[in-house]
Design an enzyme around this catalytic site. Structure first.
Site, mmCIF file in Angstrom:
data_model
loop_
_atom_site.group_PDB
_atom_site.id
_atom_site.type_symbol
_atom_site.label_atom_id
_atom_site.label_comp_id
_atom_site.label_asym_id
_atom_site.label_seq_id
_atom_site.Cartn_x
_atom_site.Cartn_y
_atom_site.Cartn_z
ATOM 1 N N HIS A 1 -49.737 -14.456 -7.356
ATOM 2 C CA HIS A 1 -49.077 -15.006 -7.060
ATOM 3 C C HIS A 1 -47.355 -14.804 -7.160
ATOM 4 C CE1 HIS A 1 -48.947 -17.280 -10.700
ATOM 5 N NE2 HIS A 1 -47.880 -16.950 -11.184
ATOM 6 N N GLN B 1 -47.182 -10.703 -14.213
ATOM 7 C CA GLN B 1 -47.476 -11.146 -15.093
ATOM 8 C C GLN B 1 -48.859 -11.013 -15.219
ATOM 9 O OE1 GLN B 1 -47.667 -15.375 -14.003
ATOM 10 N NE2 GLN B 1 -47.502 -16.059 -16.141
ATOM 11 N N GLU C 1 -51.709 -15.237 -20.899
ATOM 12 C CA GLU C 1 -50.998 -14.577 -19.825
ATOM 13 C C GLU C 1 -49.354 -13.874 -20.684
ATOM 14 O OE1 GLU C 1 -48.352 -16.890 -17.688
ATOM 15 O OE2 GLU C 1 -46.150 -16.512 -19.241
ATOM 16 N N GLU D 1 -44.734 -19.584 -6.855
ATOM 17 C CA GLU D 1 -44.680 -20.326 -7.744
ATOM 18 C C GLU D 1 -43.182 -20.681 -8.288
ATOM 19 O OE1 GLU D 1 -45.893 -18.107 -11.891
ATOM 20 O OE2 GLU D 1 -45.013 -20.213 -13.445
ATOM 21 N N HIS E 1 -41.291 -13.437 -11.223
ATOM 22 C CA HIS E 1 -42.331 -12.685 -11.848
ATOM 23 C C HIS E 1 -43.525 -12.577 -10.578
ATOM 24 C CE1 HIS E 1 -43.853 -16.344 -13.794
ATOM 25 N NE2 HIS E 1 -44.969 -15.821 -12.806
#
Ligand code: CO
Length: 134
Positions: free
Chosen positions: A79, A55, A44, A129, A8
């Site tokens: 991210h 996301q 989220e 991430e 994502h």
């Protein structure tokens, strides 16, 4: 490190309902999953797009990582998440390579997946991430 795909891309927003409504109006997409994650201080939503996801992250308060991000930088890209086969192996490899990690140990992320963050100083100022899907 074996990367499977971009799991994502995350955008930090102030108002999750408004952001989801904008996405629906502009692109006709709706979230598959929405979750409050107390440990991360966020609510989220995950919106599937093709083989990956967008996301959306809304902080639960100002004194949370995403809350502080919004205060200093405003809404925007937060991210990129790489899906890995084995998050322990990935973290061990990165640590051996001298890469600065935010999380040295994987923790629980949204959807029950195991996640860990790599420090943005390690690569182009981008927060990465790692996700091991479970
Ligand atoms: Co994420």
């Amino acid at each position: 490190v074996l990367l499977l795909n971009i799991h994502h891309t995350a955008v930090a927003v102030r108002d999750l309902d408004e952001a989801l409504s904008d996405l629906a109006a502009q692109y006709g997409v709706v979230p598959q999953h929405r979750e409050v994650i107390i440990e991360q201080g966020v609510e989220e939503a995950m919106v599937a797009i093709g083989g990956s996801n967008l996301q959306l992250l809304m902080p639960l308060g100002d004194d949370t990582p995403v809350g502080r991000f919004l205060s200093s930088r405003g809404e925007g890209l937060h991210h990129v998440a790489f899906q890995v086969v084995d998050i322990e192996a990935a973290l061990a490899h990165l640590e051996e390579s001298g890469v600065q990690l935010v999380d040295r140990v994987a923790r629980r992320g949204g959807g029950g997946h195991r996640i860990a963050f790599v420090h943005p100083k390690a690569f182009g100022g981008a927060l990465i991430e790692l996700v091991e899907v479970s």
